[in-house]
Scaffold this motif. Structure first.
Motif, PDB file in Angstrom:
ATOM      1  N   SER A 152      24.177  33.942  32.216  1.00 20.69           N
ATOM      2  CA  SER A 152      25.168  34.032  31.150  1.00 20.69           C
ATOM      3  C   SER A 152      25.694  32.654  30.758  1.00 20.69           C
ATOM      4  CB  SER A 152      26.340  34.915  31.599  1.00 20.69           C
ATOM      5  OG  SER A 152      27.324  34.961  30.595  1.00 20.69           O
ATOM      6  N   ASN A 153      26.009  32.494  29.454  1.00 23.66           N
ATOM      7  CA  ASN A 153      26.673  31.280  28.995  1.00 23.66           C
ATOM      8  C   ASN A 153      28.178  31.483  28.903  1.00 23.66           C
ATOM      9  OD1 ASN A 153      26.867  32.954  26.819  1.00 23.66           O
ATOM     10  ND2 ASN A 153      25.910  31.561  25.350  1.00 23.66           N
ATOM     11  N   GLU A 154      28.666  32.599  29.450  1.00 24.52           N
ATOM     12  CA  GLU A 154      30.102  32.866  29.538  1.00 24.52           C
ATOM     13  C   GLU A 154      30.579  32.591  30.959  1.00 24.52           C
ATOM     14  OE1 GLU A 154      30.271  36.581  26.391  1.00 24.52           O
ATOM     15  OE2 GLU A 154      29.637  36.918  28.448  1.00 24.52           O
ATOM     16  N   GLY A 155      31.865  32.323  31.099  1.00 24.55           N
ATOM     17  CA  GLY A 155      32.423  32.138  32.434  1.00 24.55           C
ATOM     18  C   GLY A 155      32.609  33.474  33.124  1.00 24.55           C
ATOM     19  N   LEU A 156      32.098  33.621  34.343  1.00 27.81           N
ATOM     20  CA  LEU A 156      32.164  34.891  35.059  1.00 27.81           C
ATOM     21  C   LEU A 156      32.787  34.694  36.435  1.00 27.81           C
ATOM     22  CD1 LEU A 156      28.600  36.258  34.212  1.00 27.81           C
ATOM     23  CD2 LEU A 156      30.746  36.917  33.148  1.00 27.81           C
ATOM     24  N   LEU A 157      33.667  35.614  36.790  1.00 27.08           N
ATOM     25  CA  LEU A 157      34.349  35.566  38.074  1.00 27.08           C
ATOM     26  C   LEU A 157      34.369  36.969  38.667  1.00 27.08           C
ATOM     27  CD1 LEU A 157      36.141  33.987  40.154  1.00 27.08           C
ATOM     28  CD2 LEU A 157      38.115  34.689  38.766  1.00 27.08           C
ATOM     29  N   VAL A 158      33.870  37.100  39.913  1.00 24.22           N
ATOM     30  CA  VAL A 158      33.857  38.379  40.612  1.00 24.22           C
ATOM     31  C   VAL A 158      34.736  38.256  41.846  1.00 24.22           C
ATOM     32  CG1 VAL A 158      32.437  40.141  41.726  1.00 24.22           C
ATOM     33  CG2 VAL A 158      31.510  38.824  39.803  1.00 24.22           C
ATOM     34  N   LEU A 159      35.728  39.130  41.961  1.00 18.58           N
ATOM     35  CA  LEU A 159      36.661  39.125  43.089  1.00 18.58           C
ATOM     36  C   LEU A 159      36.601  40.465  43.802  1.00 18.58           C
ATOM     37  CD1 LEU A 159      39.838  37.684  41.298  1.00 18.58           C
ATOM     38  CD2 LEU A 159      38.113  36.395  42.577  1.00 18.58           C
ATOM     39  N   ASP A 160      36.911  40.456  45.110  1.00 19.71           N
ATOM     40  CA  ASP A 160      37.144  41.725  45.789  1.00 19.71           C
ATOM     41  C   ASP A 160      38.644  41.968  45.851  1.00 19.71           C
ATOM     42  OD1 ASP A 160      38.217  40.265  47.905  1.00 19.71           O
ATOM     43  OD2 ASP A 160      36.455  40.478  49.188  1.00 19.71           O
ATOM     44  N   THR A 161      39.056  43.102  46.383  1.00 15.31           N
ATOM     45  CA  THR A 161      40.475  43.479  46.357  1.00 15.31           C
ATOM     46  C   THR A 161      41.332  42.634  47.306  1.00 15.31           C
ATOM     47  OG1 THR A 161      39.967  45.228  47.967  1.00 15.31           O
ATOM     48  CG2 THR A 161      40.032  45.848  45.635  1.00 15.31           C
ATOM     49  N   ARG A 162      40.691  41.856  48.189  1.00 19.32           N
ATOM     50  CA  ARG A 162      41.451  40.990  49.102  1.00 19.32           C
ATOM     51  C   ARG A 162      41.702  39.599  48.527  1.00 19.32           C
ATOM     52  NH1 ARG A 162      37.316  41.540  53.947  1.00 19.32           N
ATOM     53  NH2 ARG A 162      35.997  41.161  52.107  1.00 19.32           N
ATOM     54  N   GLY A 163      41.183  39.355  47.324  1.00 13.68           N
ATOM     55  CA  GLY A 163      41.369  38.043  46.715  1.00 13.68           C
ATOM     56  C   GLY A 163      40.282  37.050  47.068  1.00 13.68           C
ATOM     57  N   THR A 164      39.161  37.542  47.575  1.00  4.36           N
ATOM     58  CA  THR A 164      38.030  36.668  47.890  1.00  4.36           C
ATOM     59  C   THR A 164      37.165  36.491  46.643  1.00  4.36           C
ATOM     60  OG1 THR A 164      37.991  37.476  50.160  1.00  4.36           O
ATOM     61  CG2 THR A 164      36.006  36.358  49.368  1.00  4.36           C
ATOM     62  N   VAL A 165      36.736  35.254  46.399  1.00  2.00           N
ATOM     63  CA  VAL A 165      35.834  34.981  45.286  1.00  2.00           C
ATOM     64  C   VAL A 165      34.418  35.311  45.742  1.00  2.00           C
ATOM     65  CG1 VAL A 165      34.895  33.219  43.750  1.00  2.00           C
ATOM     66  CG2 VAL A 165      37.331  33.198  44.332  1.00  2.00           C
ATOM     67  N   CYS A 166      33.867  36.405  45.224  1.00  2.00           N
ATOM     68  CA  CYS A 166      32.496  36.803  45.583  1.00  2.00           C
ATOM     69  C   CYS A 166      31.471  36.006  44.796  1.00  2.00           C
ATOM     70  CB  CYS A 166      32.305  38.296  45.338  1.00  2.00           C
ATOM     71  SG  CYS A 166      33.443  39.354  46.235  1.00  2.00           S
ATOM     72  N   LEU A 220      35.479  47.111  39.449  1.00  7.39           N
ATOM     73  CA  LEU A 220      34.292  47.590  40.165  1.00  7.39           C
ATOM     74  C   LEU A 220      34.718  48.688  41.133  1.00  7.39           C
ATOM     75  CD1 LEU A 220      32.642  44.132  41.001  1.00  7.39           C
ATOM     76  CD2 LEU A 220      31.984  45.735  39.182  1.00  7.39           C
ATOM     77  N   ARG A 221      33.943  49.750  41.180  1.00  6.63           N
ATOM     78  CA  ARG A 221      34.309  50.886  42.028  1.00  6.63           C
ATOM     79  C   ARG A 221      33.117  51.363  42.852  1.00  6.63           C
ATOM     80  NH1 ARG A 221      39.263  52.903  40.599  1.00  6.63           N
ATOM     81  NH2 ARG A 221      40.049  52.236  38.564  1.00  6.63           N
ATOM     82  N   GLU A 222      33.433  51.889  44.019  1.00  7.68           N
ATOM     83  CA  GLU A 222      32.475  52.646  44.825  1.00  7.68           C
ATOM     84  C   GLU A 222      33.075  54.031  45.003  1.00  7.68           C
ATOM     85  OE1 GLU A 222      31.562  50.669  48.468  1.00  7.68           O
ATOM     86  OE2 GLU A 222      30.215  49.211  47.526  1.00  7.68           O
ATOM     87  N   GLY A 223      32.487  55.007  44.303  1.00  8.48           N
ATOM     88  CA  GLY A 223      33.128  56.317  44.258  1.00  8.48           C
ATOM     89  C   GLY A 223      34.422  56.204  43.474  1.00  8.48           C
ATOM     90  N   GLU A 224      35.525  56.668  44.066  1.00  6.93           N
ATOM     91  CA  GLU A 224      36.829  56.601  43.418  1.00  6.93           C
ATOM     92  C   GLU A 224      37.595  55.338  43.787  1.00  6.93           C
ATOM     93  OE1 GLU A 224      38.055  58.737  41.154  1.00  6.93           O
ATOM     94  OE2 GLU A 224      36.093  59.706  41.225  1.00  6.93           O
ATOM     95  N   ALA A 225      37.128  54.617  44.797  1.00  2.86           N
ATOM     96  CA  ALA A 225      37.879  53.466  45.314  1.00  2.86           C
ATOM     97  C   ALA A 225      37.543  52.193  44.538  1.00  2.86           C
ATOM     98  CB  ALA A 225      37.567  53.267  46.796  1.00  2.86           C
ATOM     99  N   ALA A 226      38.582  51.434  44.153  1.00  2.78           N
ATOM    100  CA  ALA A 226      38.383  50.124  43.531  1.00  2.78           C
ATOM    101  C   ALA A 226      38.023  49.114  44.619  1.00  2.78           C
ATOM    102  CB  ALA A 226      39.652  49.683  42.811  1.00  2.78           C
ATOM    103  N   ILE A 227      36.945  48.366  44.399  1.00  2.00           N
ATOM    104  CA  ILE A 227      36.506  47.386  45.404  1.00  2.00           C
ATOM    105  C   ILE A 227      36.595  45.958  44.895  1.00  2.00           C
ATOM    106  CG2 ILE A 227      34.960  49.014  46.542  1.00  2.00           C
ATOM    107  CD1 ILE A 227      32.645  47.621  45.059  1.00  2.00           C
ATOM    108  N   GLY A 228      36.915  45.774  43.637  1.00  2.00           N
ATOM    109  CA  GLY A 228      37.012  44.423  43.100  1.00  2.00           C
ATOM    110  C   GLY A 228      37.033  44.432  41.593  1.00  2.00           C
ATOM    111  N   SER A 229      36.770  43.277  40.997  1.00  2.00           N
ATOM    112  CA  SER A 229      36.808  43.159  39.538  1.00  2.00           C
ATOM    113  C   SER A 229      35.830  42.087  39.077  1.00  2.00           C
ATOM    114  CB  SER A 229      38.222  42.793  39.066  1.00  2.00           C
ATOM    115  OG  SER A 229      38.595  41.520  39.556  1.00  2.00           O
TER     116      SER A 229
END
Length: 350
Positions: free
Chosen positions: A16-30, A98-107
């Motif tokens: 991608s030529n866009e800026g992308l950031l993936v985080l988990d719910t603990r605040g870790t940069v994935c 981002l979700r696994e089933g009903e649980a939010a796991i990150g963004s």
């Protein structure tokens, strides 16, 4: 996050030529791609949200709000932010959960540079083409009915004359609103609008604004929730804040059903006040949401493609918020629920 998701996101980040950031719910940069590191001028790849904020020296309040709030209750959010000084760039961002089933796991948050001159000029040219077309439509209607009325005055019944006048008034009102939006954008884009900024006690201001708004909008649909007794101050032009709130509330009322309430709340954090407008926008499709606060995009100029005035005004509200050192964010939830967040800087308490 499972391996398949991680691999798919990694591939997307690299391409991608866009800026992308993936985080988990603990605040870790994935994941964080090079484009975003370049936009934020990061010296090293951060492993946590706090490290990312330290590297940007907390210079962008919108970024801290975006990355540290509990976003798991939303399905998606849209907004805009300034890059840390001395840069004058602005970014549009779009965050999905981002979700696994009903649980939010990150963004996943996507950052797009909206300051590229070529893109801005295309958007402005599109807006000018659109507004010149749309101004002619009510003007032609006004002239048509006025000529019919003038030339057939003695042959028209009272009811027919009344119908013609109603058409003229309706289209004249629409023409006036189109013209006002075009003038607002012209003056705000050219920095010609002069605002008299003063310290405003927000709690009192919102209450007084609501009393005035109830004479203009449906009193039964506006619901003000405020348990805050602390009347914090912000430095803002009262006239600008009045206009922003009218635009946002009119949008919420127009996009929701006639029996749906529009909830207004005022909340504070340590440095900002947030005026939140919650509503259920049943008429708003997901594909229309992302560009609501942006300059009009290219579109067909047919009658069916004409924009709605209450949507066009959101760009004006966004410009006014920026001029007050604030910003707008739009969040989506389940079942067509939306929340508009008008964030304003608070005056430091002594």
């Amino acid at each position: 996050m499972d391996t398949l998701q991680t691999l798919a996101l990694q591939s997307w980040c690299e391409a991608s030529n866009e800026g992308l950031l993936v985080l988990d719910t603990r605040g870790t940069v994935c994941l964080i791609n090079k484009r975003l590191q370049d936009l934020f001028k990061l010296t090293s790849k951060p492993e946590t949200v706090e490290e990312l904020l330290r590297q940007t020296q907390n210079a962008t309040p919108e970024l801290r709000t975006l990355l540290t709030q509990d976003s798991t209750l939303s399905t998606a959010q849209w907004g805009e932010m300034r890059l840390p000084k001395p840069s004058t760039q602005r970014l549009n961002w779009y965050q999905i959960i981002l979700r696994e089933g009903e649980a939010a796991i990150g963004s996943v948050t996507i950052f797009r540079d909206v300051g590229v001159q070529g893109q801005l000029e295309v958007a402005k040219q599109s807006f000018l083409s659109m507004i010149s077309h749309d101004l002619r439509t009510p003007l032609s209607t006004i002239m048509g009915f006025a000529e019919l009325l003038y030339h057939n005055l003695g042959n028209l019944s009272t009811d027919e004359q009344k119908e013609f006048v109603e058409h003229i008034i309706k289209n004249a009102t629409q023409l006036s609103r189109y013209t006002q939006i075009a003038l607002d954008i012209m003056y705000l884009e050219a920095n010609l609008q002069d605002f008299q900024v003063e310290q405003v006690a927000l709690g009192n201001f919102v209450k007084h604004w609501l009393n005035d708004a109830l004479h203009r909008f449906s009193a039964t649909r506006l619901v003000y929730h405020n348990s805050i007794t602390d009347n914090r101050n912000t430095e803002i032009a009262p006239a600008a804040l009045h206009k922003i709130l009218y635009i946002l509330v009119e949008f919420a009322l127009e996009e929701s059903a006639l029996d749906e309430p529009v909830d207004i709340r005022l909340v504070y954090n340590s440095t900002q006040a947030h005026i939140l407008i919650k509503h259920r926008a049943t008429k708003l499709s997901p594909g229309e949401v992302e560009g609501l606060f942006q300059l009009m995009r290219p579109r067909d100029l047919s009658e069916a493609g004409r924009p709605q005035l209450h949507r066009m005004q959101l760009y004006v509200a966004n410009l006014l918020a920026r001029k007050q050192q604030g910003y707008l964010t739009l969040r989506t939830g389940e079942a067509d629920h939306y929340e508009i967040d008008l964030a304003l800087p608070l005056v430091a308490q002594s």
